[in-house]
Design an enzyme around this catalytic site. Structure first.
Site, PDB file in Angstrom:
ATOM      1  N   GLU A 170      18.375   4.896  33.371  1.00  0.00           N
ATOM      2  CA  GLU A 170      18.209   5.493  32.413  1.00  0.00           C
ATOM      3  C   GLU A 170      18.713   7.059  32.630  1.00  0.00           C
ATOM      4  O   GLU A 170      18.350   6.992  34.054  1.00  0.00           O
ATOM      5  CB  GLU A 170      17.177   5.597  31.531  1.00  0.00           C
ATOM      6  CG  GLU A 170      17.087   5.001  30.952  1.00  0.00           C
ATOM      7  CD  GLU A 170      15.747   4.693  29.909  1.00  0.00           C
ATOM      8  OE1 GLU A 170      14.885   5.964  29.614  1.00  0.00           O
ATOM      9  OE2 GLU A 170      15.171   3.650  28.964  1.00  0.00           O
ATOM     10  N   HIS A 183      15.335   6.256  24.405  1.00  0.00           N
ATOM     11  CA  HIS A 183      14.424   6.976  24.806  1.00  0.00           C
ATOM     12  C   HIS A 183      14.135   7.289  24.010  1.00  0.00           C
ATOM     13  O   HIS A 183      13.066   8.332  24.474  1.00  0.00           O
ATOM     14  CB  HIS A 183      14.055   6.993  25.938  1.00  0.00           C
ATOM     15  CG  HIS A 183      13.042   6.551  26.807  1.00  0.00           C
ATOM     16  ND1 HIS A 183      12.980   5.934  28.570  1.00  0.00           N
ATOM     17  CD2 HIS A 183      12.012   6.817  26.119  1.00  0.00           C
ATOM     18  CE1 HIS A 183      11.430   6.014  28.389  1.00  0.00           C
ATOM     19  NE2 HIS A 183      11.214   5.983  26.995  1.00  0.00           N
ATOM     20  N   THR A 220       4.803  -3.924  27.366  1.00  0.00           N
ATOM     21  CA  THR A 220       3.536  -3.760  28.845  1.00  0.00           C
ATOM     22  C   THR A 220       4.210  -2.703  29.352  1.00  0.00           C
ATOM     23  O   THR A 220       5.138  -3.173  29.001  1.00  0.00           O
ATOM     24  CB  THR A 220       3.985  -5.325  29.720  1.00  0.00           C
ATOM     25  OG1 THR A 220       5.200  -5.266  30.146  1.00  0.00           O
ATOM     26  CG2 THR A 220       3.537  -5.844  28.652  1.00  0.00           C
TER      27      THR A 220
HETATM   28  N1  LIG Z   1       9.756   4.265  24.599  1.00  0.00           N
HETATM   29  C1  LIG Z   1       8.778   5.791  24.753  1.00  0.00           C
HETATM   30  O1  LIG Z   1       9.793   6.424  24.564  1.00  0.00           O
HETATM   31  C2  LIG Z   1       7.281   5.001  24.974  1.00  0.00           C
HETATM   32  C3  LIG Z   1       7.375   3.981  26.076  1.00  0.00           C
HETATM   33  N2  LIG Z   1       5.987   3.411  26.260  1.00  0.00           N
HETATM   34  C4  LIG Z   1       5.588   2.684  27.159  1.00  0.00           C
HETATM   35  O2  LIG Z   1       5.291   1.456  26.489  1.00  0.00           O
HETATM   36  C5  LIG Z   1       4.453   0.474  27.173  1.00  0.00           C
HETATM   37  C6  LIG Z   1       3.203  -0.015  26.475  1.00  0.00           C
HETATM   38  O3  LIG Z   1       2.053   1.939  26.285  1.00  0.00           O
HETATM   39  P1  LIG Z   1       0.619   1.731  26.144  1.00  0.00           P
HETATM   40  O4  LIG Z   1       0.088   1.128  25.352  1.00  0.00           O
HETATM   41  O5  LIG Z   1       0.136   2.857  26.072  1.00  0.00           O
HETATM   42  O6  LIG Z   1       0.227   0.680  27.034  1.00  0.00           O
HETATM   43  P2  LIG Z   1      -1.589   0.535  27.969  1.00  0.00           P
HETATM   44  O7  LIG Z   1      -1.984   0.265  29.104  1.00  0.00           O
HETATM   45  O8  LIG Z   1      -2.058   0.165  26.507  1.00  0.00           O
HETATM   46  O9  LIG Z   1      -0.905  -1.383  27.268  1.00  0.00           O
HETATM   47  C7  LIG Z   1      -0.729  -2.237  28.360  1.00  0.00           C
HETATM   48  C8  LIG Z   1      -0.738  -3.988  28.152  1.00  0.00           C
HETATM   49  O10 LIG Z   1       0.036  -5.044  28.688  1.00  0.00           O
HETATM   50  C9  LIG Z   1      -0.662  -5.663  29.337  1.00  0.00           C
HETATM   51  N3  LIG Z   1      -0.116  -5.900  30.364  1.00  0.00           N
HETATM   52  C10 LIG Z   1      -0.458  -6.250  31.496  1.00  0.00           C
HETATM   53  N4  LIG Z   1       0.577  -7.037  32.371  1.00  0.00           N
HETATM   54  C11 LIG Z   1       0.520  -7.442  31.554  1.00  0.00           C
HETATM   55  C12 LIG Z   1       1.509  -8.549  31.385  1.00  0.00           C
HETATM   56  N5  LIG Z   1       1.883  -9.061  32.530  1.00  0.00           N
HETATM   57  N6  LIG Z   1       1.328 -10.065  30.713  1.00  0.00           N
HETATM   58  C13 LIG Z   1       1.333  -8.883  29.412  1.00  0.00           C
HETATM   59  N7  LIG Z   1       1.087  -7.846  28.982  1.00  0.00           N
HETATM   60  C14 LIG Z   1       0.052  -7.335  30.201  1.00  0.00           C
HETATM   61  C15 LIG Z   1      -2.029  -4.495  29.531  1.00  0.00           C
HETATM   62  O11 LIG Z   1      -3.208  -5.682  29.477  1.00  0.00           O
HETATM   63  C16 LIG Z   1      -2.865  -3.635  28.243  1.00  0.00           C
HETATM   64  O12 LIG Z   1      -2.905  -4.494  27.494  1.00  0.00           O
HETATM   65  C17 LIG Z   1       4.256   1.159  29.240  1.00  0.00           C
HETATM   66  O13 LIG Z   1       5.209   1.296  29.342  1.00  0.00           O
HETATM   67  C18 LIG Z   1       4.679   3.511  27.959  1.00  0.00           C
HETATM   68  O14 LIG Z   1       5.537   3.653  29.546  1.00  0.00           O
HETATM   69  C19 LIG Z   1       4.909   4.265  25.429  1.00  0.00           C
HETATM   70  C20 LIG Z   1       4.931   5.537  25.108  1.00  0.00           C
HETATM   71  C21 LIG Z   1       6.596   5.568  24.707  1.00  0.00           C
HETATM   72  O1  LIG Z   2       8.995  11.854  26.805  1.00  0.00           O
HETATM   73  C1  LIG Z   2       9.225  10.219  26.294  1.00  0.00           C
HETATM   74  O2  LIG Z   2       9.849  11.131  25.758  1.00  0.00           O
HETATM   75  C2  LIG Z   2       8.646   9.466  26.924  1.00  0.00           C
HETATM   76  C3  LIG Z   2       7.317   8.701  26.296  1.00  0.00           C
HETATM   77  C4  LIG Z   2       7.611   7.852  27.545  1.00  0.00           C
HETATM   78  O3  LIG Z   2       8.304   6.702  27.912  1.00  0.00           O
HETATM   79  C5  LIG Z   2       6.168   7.153  27.539  1.00  0.00           C
HETATM   80  O4  LIG Z   2       5.395   8.042  27.346  1.00  0.00           O
HETATM   81  O5  LIG Z   2       5.601   6.411  28.613  1.00  0.00           O
END
Ligand SMILES: NC(=O)C1=CN([C@@H]2O[C@H](COP(=O)(O)OP(=O)(O)OC[C@H]3O[C@@H](n4cnc5c(N)ncnc54)[C@H](O)[C@@H]3O)[C@@H](O)[C@H]2O)C=CC1
Ligand SMILES: O=C(O)CCC(=O)C(=O)O
Length: 532
Positions: free
Chosen positions: A266, A284, A208
């Protein structure tokens, strides 16, 4: 949008593919990937740029934005925009866009990789083996097949993780209030409430965004509700799990393992989870593959160039999308909506209660959200200094102004008509306009009375009783004061009824002239108007 080539600064480690795209599209680009960590220097030079392309290291704070006098767009090569002060950007009219899909598969794969790393203790086994220990009996793992995977947040990334889980022959359950039963069925997951997920899952993976609702979604209380021996993966955002409570649950043996890519602070150089034998951490790295970085860099460079060069808006988090094809069609209507708003705003003297915008004919098929935003910006500008098309809808909402839209595709008297009806504490006033050939906006009705006027830089609006003699007296007052009338548009609802005049003057009509016009018998209101 700008006469000179727009300039973009890349202040994070974006793939160089972005640089090439900007250059190919005719955008000047400065690639300074270390700048994101140097806030003072960023604040010192940001004023020179029309666009800022970032990943997660650059923190775009209100202070940085204060110096960003030319900035029009911030492009996040990635998903989370929590490193950008969105309200501050909106207040300055800066569009903030992200690339919502480019790194989803890669991040989902990282979550799955972390799940395997936990199940088979791969990092610890690797360190031990390379230290020459050959501890074959120390690393007893668990099988993934047949286990229950609990997905919290089943959107883009959570959905991909769920599909991969099903492919690995896991039983996948998901908690996401916004997950439709159809989508759950498509993914092959069982939609459950949070308590049930906590009680049943062998592995819990979080996907989320971090919001007020999701912060500490795995709190001490919720961790206590999990199945003994659960393994937890966080590849979404630090702050979703109470790290201290998780450490306690790991120490007690209730939680068998945790794999974290993201942390409440971070860069995480210290963290309460560090050093536990059953914890796996990465810095990350969720989005860190060549493929994902190329995807998001290309996409952000295309989107930012499209906006700076053609006015197209895609994946903005603070403005409706507008395609490059729609942008030129919308442009004259954006100007019209702004001018209608400005007209109503300049006449408004008491508190605003509601705004109703009606779109009829061909304009009804355009992105009316953008037009409404423009009308509201025009309306509020005479009252509030720093309002713009991006911030206007939220500024209006904050002030409790009700905004409504009506869309009628059928054409009436005009090919396209926008009518703005503004209700204040004192009255309701409507103004309608259209765009004639050549893209020139015109006002065609005020309070339902037909007129036909272009909105010139300096005008006088007069409402009066329709009585003989008004025009002669009005013209001589202006003539005697040396105020030249450039154009004169008149309208009335019925002979002897209510009449209005919209008069274009050269220069400004001085206050004594306004007072003299007000004193003409039958005149109800006189207002000088200015249009940019
Ligand atoms: N570790 C990393 O490098 C990365 C981390 N992320 C993070 O991953 C997360 C998810 O990204 P996406 O799937 O693209 O987002 P998304 O917006 O497609 O999905 C998020 C989901 O969370 C749900 N949600 C919202 N509030 C909620 C709650 N209270 N309880 C349960 N579910 C809830 C929404 O309904 C939605 O389906 C984001 O925080 C994003 O920033 C994304 C890309 C890379
Ligand atoms: O740019 C990155 O490495 C972080 C990606 C990420 O956390 C995001 O896309 O939400």
């Amino acid at each position: 949008m700008t006469a000179r080539a727009p300039r973009v600064l890349i202040s994070d480690a974006l793939s160089p593919a972005a640089v090439q795209i900007f250059r190919d599209r005719g955008v000047e680009v400065d690639f300074q990937p270390e700048l994101g960590k140097d806030r003072d220097r960023l604040a010192a030079i940001i004023g020179d740029y029309d666009g800022l392309a970032i990943r997660s290291a650059t923190k775009v704070t209100a202070k940085i934005l204060e110096n960003a006098r030319n900035l029009k767009v911030i492009g996040r090569a990635g998903i989370g925009v929590d490193n950008v002060d969105i309200p501050a950007a909106s207040a300055r009219g800066v569009i903030v866009m992200n690339t919502p899909f480019g790194n989803s598969i890669t991040t989902a794969e990282h979550a799955i990789a972390l799940m395997f790393a936990l199940a088979r203790q791969i990092p610890a086994a690797d360190a031990s083996t390379q230290a020459g220990k050959w501890e074959k009996n120390r690393f007893m793992g668990v099988e993934i097949t047949g286990k229950t995977l609990g997905v919290i947040g089943c959107g883009n990334i959570g959905g991909i993780v769920a599909e991969r889980g099903v492919g690995l022959r896991m039983k996948v359950i998901a908690y996401d209030p916004f997950l439709s039963p159809e989508r759950a069925l498509d993914l092959g997951v069982e939609k459950v409430e949070l308590d049930e997920l906590l009680a049943r899952a062998d592995f819990i993976t979080l996907h989320t965004p971090l919001t007020e609702k999701t912060r500490n979604i795995l709190s001490a209380e919720n961790l206590a509700r999990t199945k003994k021996g659960v393994r937890i993966i966080n590849c979404a955002r630090g702050g979703l799990v109470d790290e201290a409570a998780l450490r306690a649950a790991l120490d007690s043996g209730h939680v068998a393992g945790a794999a974290f890519d993201v942390f409440s602070e971070e860069p995480a150089t210290q963290n309460v989870l560090f050093g536990h034998p059953n914890v796996v951490c990465t810095p990350h790295l969720g989005a860190a593959t060549t493929e994902a970085q190329e995807n998001v860099a290309l996409q952000v460079a295309e989107q930012m160039s499209d906006y700076l060069l053609r006015g197209a808006i895609q994946n903005a988090v603070n403005f409706p999308s507008i395609t490059a094809e729609e942008a030129p069609k919308l442009k004259p209507f954006i100007e019209l909506a702004d001018k209608l708003g400005s007209f109503a705003g300049q006449l408004t003297e008491t508190g605003l209660k509601s705004v109703h915008v009606t779109y009829e004919g061909s304009v009804a098929g355009l992105k009316v959200k953008a037009l409404t935003a423009s009308a509201i910006a025009g309306l509020l500008r005479p009252m509030l200094q720093d309002v713009n098309v991006v911030s206007a809808p939220s500024v209006a909402r904050e002030r409790g102004i009700v905004i409504e839209e009506t869309i009628r595709e059928a054409e009436g008297e005009y090919d396209a008509l926008i009518t703005l009806t503004v209700t204040t504490e004192g009255q309701t006033r409507s103004v309608s306009g259209t765009v004639f050939a050549g893209g020139r906006p015109r006002i065609v009705a005020i309070k339902g009375i037909k007129v036909d006027a272009e909105l010139a830089p300096s005008m006088l609006y007069v409402s009066n009783e329709d009585k003989p003699g008004f025009i002669g007296r009005f013209a001589s007052i202006l003539g005697e004061a040396g105020v030249n009338i450039a154009t004169f548009a008149l309208g009335r609802d019925a002979p002897g009824g209510s009449a209005i005049a919209l008069v274009e003057v050269d220069g400004e009509a001085p206050q004594p002239v306004i007072e003299a016009v007000k004193a003409i018998p039958g005149v109800k209101q006189v207002k000088p108007l200015r249009f940019a």
